[in-house]
Structure formats: structure tokens, C-alpha cells
Design a protein around this motif. Structure first.
Motif, PDB file in Angstrom:
ATOM      1  N   UNK A 234       0.832  -1.206   0.000  1.00 48.16           N
ATOM      2  CA  UNK A 234       0.000   0.000   0.000  1.00 48.16           C
ATOM      3  C   UNK A 234       0.868   1.258   0.000  1.00 48.16           C
ATOM      4  N   UNK A 235       1.836   1.323   0.941  1.00 50.70           N
ATOM      5  CA  UNK A 235       2.676   2.512   1.061  1.00 50.70           C
ATOM      6  C   UNK A 235       3.679   2.625  -0.084  1.00 50.70           C
ATOM      7  N   UNK A 236       4.235   1.499  -0.515  1.00 51.44           N
ATOM      8  CA  UNK A 236       5.212   1.528  -1.614  1.00 51.44           C
ATOM      9  C   UNK A 236       4.557   2.044  -2.892  1.00 51.44           C
ATOM     10  N   UNK A 237       3.359   1.539  -3.206  1.00 54.46           N
ATOM     11  CA  UNK A 237       2.672   1.986  -4.418  1.00 54.46           C
ATOM     12  C   UNK A 237       2.275   3.453  -4.339  1.00 54.46           C
ATOM     13  N   UNK A 238       1.944   3.924  -3.137  1.00 51.40           N
ATOM     14  CA  UNK A 238       1.589   5.335  -2.993  1.00 51.40           C
ATOM     15  C   UNK A 238       2.800   6.236  -3.227  1.00 51.40           C
ATOM     16  N   UNK A 239       3.905   5.965  -2.541  1.00 52.34           N
ATOM     17  CA  UNK A 239       5.040   6.880  -2.606  1.00 52.34           C
ATOM     18  C   UNK A 239       5.893   6.712  -3.865  1.00 52.34           C
ATOM     19  N   UNK A 364      -6.022  -5.084  -5.587  1.00 57.48           N
ATOM     20  CA  UNK A 364      -6.902  -3.961  -5.255  1.00 57.48           C
ATOM     21  C   UNK A 364      -6.133  -2.876  -4.509  1.00 57.48           C
ATOM     22  N   UNK A 365      -5.279  -3.298  -3.558  1.00 59.89           N
ATOM     23  CA  UNK A 365      -4.465  -2.344  -2.796  1.00 59.89           C
ATOM     24  C   UNK A 365      -3.521  -1.589  -3.722  1.00 59.89           C
ATOM     25  N   UNK A 366      -2.848  -2.326  -4.608  1.00 61.99           N
ATOM     26  CA  UNK A 366      -1.889  -1.706  -5.523  1.00 61.99           C
ATOM     27  C   UNK A 366      -2.586  -0.737  -6.476  1.00 61.99           C
ATOM     28  N   UNK A 367      -3.722  -1.155  -7.051  1.00 63.40           N
ATOM     29  CA  UNK A 367      -4.420  -0.327  -8.025  1.00 63.40           C
ATOM     30  C   UNK A 367      -5.064   0.892  -7.376  1.00 63.40           C
ATOM     31  N   UNK A 368      -5.548   0.741  -6.132  1.00 60.68           N
ATOM     32  CA  UNK A 368      -6.205   1.857  -5.444  1.00 60.68           C
ATOM     33  C   UNK A 368      -5.247   3.013  -5.199  1.00 60.68           C
ATOM     34  N   UNK A 369      -3.971   2.690  -5.010  1.00 64.06           N
ATOM     35  CA  UNK A 369      -2.984   3.729  -4.734  1.00 64.06           C
ATOM     36  C   UNK A 369      -2.611   4.534  -5.975  1.00 64.06           C
TER      37      UNK A 369
END
Length: 430
Positions: A234-239, A364-369
Motif C-alpha cells: 500500500x505505502x510503496x505503491x503510494x510513494x 486492489x491495494x496496488x491499483x487503489x494507490x
């Protein structure tokens, strides 16, 4: 079935899976490239292009977990073949609509959204099927081949699409995509998705989708390795959206890199993924995949910080060009070293009856970010100097990764590391 026969079939699966993936993803990338250019040509609007991206991403975010639940409850082969067949029908439907009424932007939006739905069911189900298609010793090879397929398509898609654009109509792009999926469908129809299956999913059919999803999330909580992967992802895909959003902006607007050279720099990433995938396909599976992933996420975070060097000082054009080729190559190389062992770990350590849901939640987590990261960093780049955005993202990633994958967590997942350290200390004391 005799083990020799199963191994022969697994080898067949390995190559059939790879070929079908290359063909279908390549066809998809060629179509995506063509549609992007045709939308811009028809509307001249960046907003229209962004709406098409939303139509592609949103269904994946919403439906990935549901696709994983269905993959755990029903025949994986039936889901995969149905999604491939529906994709062919969608492209055929758009061709017919275009023939009678002309292809419009709205019709492209609708088909893009429906295609995103079918591809979500296909990708999540395929991901959860790998351990059923090949023997455990070759799961890393299969995961590496999957990454290799994506990198070949990433290199070939824009190249083929670029050659076709300007010479052929959008209808030809659609027909190429249809043919690619028909070939993939034919290959996948010959595969045995229960070759190494250990579970009977009949019992799962009695559970409702909502309950099935709840069980998937509860299972993820009970598996420390899985919950750690989900939070870190989650955090890696966001940043890391900092570079995916700002990369082109920095290259074109700040460093004034020519557009043709930007293409070369971005293709270096696909080459890095390809080289690393080939390398990993020849190696044994990592003994401690989470530990390996931690090290390479930290390397990616450090590389993100190094990306700011040309923004603090002045380099020549050629130095900037070579510097960013190396940066993009490193990002993809390190990313493949992160994704492959994590994929292998989920295949080997997550029970088959939960595997689809875990892959669905992860996607879903990766795509949502992606849309969130695009929005956040798009606003930041308008208000803050790009070097501070990149450096801040790098530092936050280093802190989050070091904390969430700290030694105590890693040793909780791999108790043998704790025992090894204790034994080493006792030996040194003696």
C-alpha cells in the motif's frame, strides 16, 4: 497421474502460459497505445485521456477482491476462458458498432471499462493458478516468465503501436487485439488448471461472496507475512507514484530531454525487468523472500533519492540522458527482485482455497494507490520543487519499510533466523 507425466505437462504449462501471456498482453498494450492516441486525436483533450484511464483503473480497484473470491470458489479454467471469450466479443461488438454508427469516445469509454472488468478476472485468477499449473520447484521460473511476458509487451507494445498508428485505422487495432486473445484462448484451453491442485473448491460455493471476502481478510490478518506484504505494498505503491507521476514532467519540463530520448529512457525500465526476469528464472527460489524484498525496496527508496541529483546541480544533456537510463533500469530491476519472491511466497505459503482472495486484495491495494498517488503528487508537483517531492518520498519510504519490515517482524515470520542468531552468539561467547 504418474509423476513423470505430470512433470511433462507442467513443462508444457510453463511454455504455453508464457506464450499466451506474451501474445495477450502484447495485444492489449498495442490496443492501449492506439486508443490513447486516437482519443487525443478525436478530442484534443487531456481530460478525455484521463477519463479513459479512470475507466481502466476503477473497475480493477472495485472488483479485484471479488474476482479473487470467485477464483477460490469456482473453476479457474472456466473463469479464465470466459474472460478471454468476453474480451473477444467486446472488441467484436465495438467493431460492429463502429461499422454501423462510427466509433465514438463514449463507446471507447464503455468498452474500456468492460475490458478492465474481464482483464481483472483473468489476471487475478491466472495469478492464483500458477501453483496449480507447475510443480513447486518451478514456481519462481513461472513467476519470472510472467514478469518477462510483461516486459516484452512493454517494449513491443508501443513499438508496434507506433508503427501501426498513422497507417491503419482504430478498427485494425481492435482486430489485432481480437486475434491475440483468440490465440491465447486456444492455448489456455489445452491447460490443466488442476494438475497440482490440492483443494476441492466445491465447499466454497456454499459461502456467500461477502462472507468469502471477510474470510479472506481475516485469513490475511492471521498470516503475518501476508499482512506485512499488504501494508508495505500500500505505502510503496503510494510513494513510488512520485516517480511515475513526476518522471516525465521532470525529464521534459525541467531537464528538457527530447521526446524520443524520453521513450528510450522509459524503455530502459522494461529492459531491466526483462533481464532480471531471465536471471531469476535460472535461480533457485529465495529462502527468505520477505527479507529479500525488504532489501530491494530499500534500494528502490535510495534510488528515488538519487534521482534528485541532476536537480540539485547542472549536468550536460548527455549525462542527464545516460543517468536516467540507469535510474529507470535500476527501478525495474529492483522492482522485479521485490515482486517475484513475494509472488512465489504467496503461491507456496498461502493455502489454495485463499490464494485467489489474497491476490485479489493485493491487486486492489496496488491499483487503489495509483489514482490517489496521481492526484496527491500531481498537486505536489504544482506547488513544490520536484527534488523536494522525490527526496521526501524517498525518506518516508525508507522509514516506513524499515519499521514495517523491521528485524523483529522478519524473525517472527522466519523463526529460524532468530535461532541462527542465538546459536551464533552462543558460539562467539564460547
Amino acid at each position: 497421474m504418474e509423476e513423470a507425466v505430470r512433470l511433462k505437462k507442467a513443462t508444457y504449462h510453463l511454455w504455453t502460459f508464457t506464450i499466451s501471456k506474451i501474445i495477450s498482453i502484447l495485444g492489449s498494450n498495442v490496443l492501449a497505445f492506439g486508443i490513447s492516441l486516437y482519443i487525443l486525436k478525436m478530442t484534443g483533450s487531456a481530460t478525455s485521456f484521463a477519463v479513459n484511464m479512470v475507466c481502466s483503473i476503477l473497475p480493477r480497484v472495485i472488483l479485484s477482491s471479488i474476482a479473487g473470491s470467485l477464483a477460490d470458489r469456482y473453476s479457474k479454467k472456466a473463469i479464465i476462458l470466459t474472460s478471454q471469450a468476453v474480451t473477444v466479443l467486446l472488441m467484436g461488438g465495438l467493431l460492429l458498432y463502429g461499422y454501423f454508427s462510427g466509433i465514438t469516445v463514449t463507446s471507447i469509454y464503455v468498452v474500456t471499462a468492460l475490458y478492465a472488468i474481464t482483464s481483472t478476472f483473468n489476471s487475478v485468477t491466472f495469478s492464483s493458478s500458477i501453483a496449480c499449473l507447475v510443480n513447486e520447484e518451478r514456481i519462481q521460473k513461472a513467476m519470472s516468465f510472467n514478469q518477462m511476458s510483461m516486459s516484452i509487451a512493454a517494449i513491443g507494445g508501443p513499438a508496434i503501436g507506433g508503427m501501426m498508428y498513422g497507417f491503419v485505422s482504430l478498427e485494425v487495432f481492435l482486430m489485432v487485439h481480437m486475434m491475440a486473445y483468440i490465440i491465447a484462448f486456444t492455448l489456455e484451453a489445452t491447460m490443466n488448471f488442476k494438475l497440482y491442485s490440492k483443494e476441492d473448491n466445491e465447499v466454497q460455493k456454499d459461502i456467500g461472496i461477502v462472507q468469502s471476502l471477510k474470510e479472506g481478510f481475516q485469513y490475511a490478518k492471521t498470516k503475518k507475512a501476508v499482512s506485512t506484504i499488504l501494508w508495505v505494498a500500500l505505502w510503496v505503491n503510494l510513494f513510488f507514484s512520485a516517480i511515475s507521476v513526476g518522471g516525465t514532467f521532470i525529464l521534459v519540463e525541467v531537464l528538457k530531454i527530447k521526446s524520443q530520448h524520453v521513450g528510450v529512457i522509459e524503455s530502459a525500465g522494461a529492459v531491466g525487468m526483462l533481464v532480471t526476469s531471465i536471471f531469476l528464472s535460472t535461480r533457485k527460489q529465495a529462502k527468505y523472500p520477505l527479507l529479500q524484498s525488504k532489501r530491494f525496496i530499500l534500494l528502490m527508496a535510495i534510488t528515488l533519492g538519487i534521482t534528485t541529483v541532476p536537480l540539485w546541480t547542472t549536468f550536460t544533456y548527455n549525462v542527464n540522458f545516460i543517468f536516467f537510463i540507469l535510474i529507470f533500469f535500476c527501478f525495474s530491476t529492483f522492482g522485479t527482485f521485490v515482486n517475484t519472491p513475494i509472488g512465489v511466497m504467496i503461491q507456496t505459503e498461502v493455502e489454495e482455497i485463499y490464494r485467489g482472495r489474497i491476490f485479489g486484495i493485493l491487486e486492489a491495494v496496488a491499483m487503489a494507490m495509483m489514482p490517489l498517488g496521481t492526484m496527491v503528487f500531481g498537486l505536489l508537483y504544482d506547488r513544490v520543487e520536484p527534488q523536494w517531492v522525490l527526496l521526501g518520498s524517498s525518506m518516508v519510504l525508507l522509514v516506513i519499510t524499515s519499521y514495517m519490515m523491521r528485524s523483529s517482524v522478519v524473525k517472527q515470520i522466519y523463526p529460524e533466523l532468530k535461532d541462527a542468531n542465538t546459536h551464533l552468539k552462543e558460539k562467539e561467547a564460547v
